[in-house]
Enzyme design. Structure first.
Site, PDB file in Angstrom:
ATOM      1  N   LYS A 116       0.859  -1.196   0.000  1.00 56.71           N
ATOM      2  CA  LYS A 116       0.000   0.000   0.000  1.00 56.71           C
ATOM      3  C   LYS A 116       0.893   1.244   0.000  1.00 56.71           C
ATOM      4  CE  LYS A 116      -2.695   1.236   3.704  1.00 56.71           C
ATOM      5  NZ  LYS A 116      -2.104   2.530   4.137  1.00 56.71           N
ATOM      6  N   GLU A 118       0.700   5.698  -0.099  1.00 56.07           N
ATOM      7  CA  GLU A 118      -0.158   6.867   0.114  1.00 56.07           C
ATOM      8  C   GLU A 118       0.014   7.856  -1.035  1.00 56.07           C
ATOM      9  OE1 GLU A 118       0.553   8.579   3.980  1.00 56.07           O
ATOM     10  OE2 GLU A 118       0.157   6.672   4.996  1.00 56.07           O
ATOM     11  N   GLU A 185      -9.406   7.486   3.907  1.00 57.68           N
ATOM     12  CA  GLU A 185      -9.316   7.740   5.349  1.00 57.68           C
ATOM     13  C   GLU A 185      -9.799   9.150   5.695  1.00 57.68           C
ATOM     14  OE1 GLU A 185      -5.617   6.632   7.197  1.00 57.68           O
ATOM     15  OE2 GLU A 185      -6.168   7.545   9.111  1.00 57.68           O
TER      16      GLU A 185
HETATM   17  O1  KIV Z   1      -1.181   2.113   8.796  1.00 57.47           O
HETATM   18  C1  KIV Z   1      -2.376   1.805   8.901  1.00 57.47           C
HETATM   19  O2  KIV Z   1      -2.809   1.176   9.867  1.00 57.47           O
HETATM   20  C2  KIV Z   1      -3.294   2.259   7.861  1.00 57.47           C
HETATM   21  C3  KIV Z   1      -4.762   2.078   8.104  1.00 57.47           C
HETATM   22  C4  KIV Z   1      -5.222   3.067   9.090  1.00 57.47           C
HETATM   23  C5  KIV Z   1      -5.542   2.139   6.850  1.00 57.47           C
HETATM   24  O3  KIV Z   1      -2.865   2.765   6.864  1.00 57.47           O
END
Ligand code: KIV
Length: 263
Positions: A116, A118, A185
């Site tokens: 993931k 950002e 988020e």
């Molecule tokens: O780092 C994390 O826990 C996250 C979630 C809040 C989506 O990115």
């Protein structure tokens, strides 16, 4: 038919069928085993490990080595869920080559099945490049904790017309770059709903209302283990911190009064 393993394509099917997706964070094998047995579809080794488990002030200090360490632990407890790992700050922003090497390590050494990142437009080329080396990517828009110094803290995002339009554009750009899902988020419910309708990949909300295709929470928030501030949107399903305090005090008391161990 019972699904044995969640894949990115299974998540797309769930969106098409209107089946809600569940996602939680995990940082160790013990919690991963519980999420796995509960058939949570996505397990995220979040860089929230920094503030939740490592005692950092925020996620910015988290290193790739720390994410590798926690991903390996979660991997040992997981077989069903899709295992996604966050790429920490400055492991994907400096160059595409660096992003490939670092994402590749999370997949190859850590056992993650996806990463993931950002951001919106600014990470689109990186997402495409990762797709070309077969690394599935999840996007993350709205409140992006790696940018808190720039956005001025943990605040709701997408509240002005301009920022709403930009976020819809960014979501379309991420979809075009090949993400298999996007975390939304801390954004207004109507904006999350609009994005969810406009893109073909699932949206996973956290503080973004019920209109998303799925929901994610930090597992320590859900379990009532978090020290300090807990966001308003969190539903605490248990109060484990109180239970731990009780157990520790009972142990201390019994040892001091010579009731434990019993002879
Ligand atoms: O780092 C994390 O826990 C996250 C979630 C809040 C989506 O990115």
């Amino acid at each position: 038919m019972k699904i044995k393993k969640i894949t990115t394509t299974a998540l797309l099917e769930m969106k098409k069928n209107g089946e809600k997706i569940t996602a939680l964070t995990a940082y160790d094998a013990a919690i991963a085993k519980i999420l796995n047995a509960s058939q949570i579809e996505i397990v995220l080794v979040g860089d929230s490990v920094g503030n939740v488990k490592l005692g950092y002030e925020n996620t910015i200090s988290v290193t790739l080595e720390e994410m590798l360490h926690h991903t390996k632990a979660v991997k040992r407890g997981n077989s069903f869920s899709l295992l996604v790992t966050d790429m920490p700050y400055l492991t994907y922003q400096l160059s595409i080559e660096q992003a490939k090497v670092n994402a590749g390590r999370l997949i190859k050494e850590g056992g993650a099945e996806a990463v993931k990142l950002e951001g919106g437009l600014e990470v689109a080329n990186t997402i495409k490049a990762l797709g070309e080396i077969h690394i599935p990517v999840m996007g993350h828009l709205g409140l992006t904790p790696q940018s808190i110094h720039q956005i001025g803290g943990y605040k709701i995002q997408g509240t002005t017309q301009e920022s709403k339009e930009k976020m819809v554009r960014d979501a379309k750009i991420l979809e075009g770059a090949g993400v298999f899902a996007i975390v939304l988020e801390a954004i207004p419910e109507d904006l999350a709903q609009e994005i969810t309708k406009k893109i073909s990949v699932p949206t996973i909300g956290i503080g973004a209302g019920p209109g998303c295709d799925g929901q994610i929470l930090v597992s320590d928030d859900l379990l009532g283990l978090t020290e300090g501030h807990v966001p308003k949107f969190v539903k605490q399903y248990a109060d484990l911190k109180t239970e731990i305090y009780k157990a520790v005090r009972a142990f201390k008391n019994e040892v001091k009064t010579k009731h434990y161990p019993c002879s």
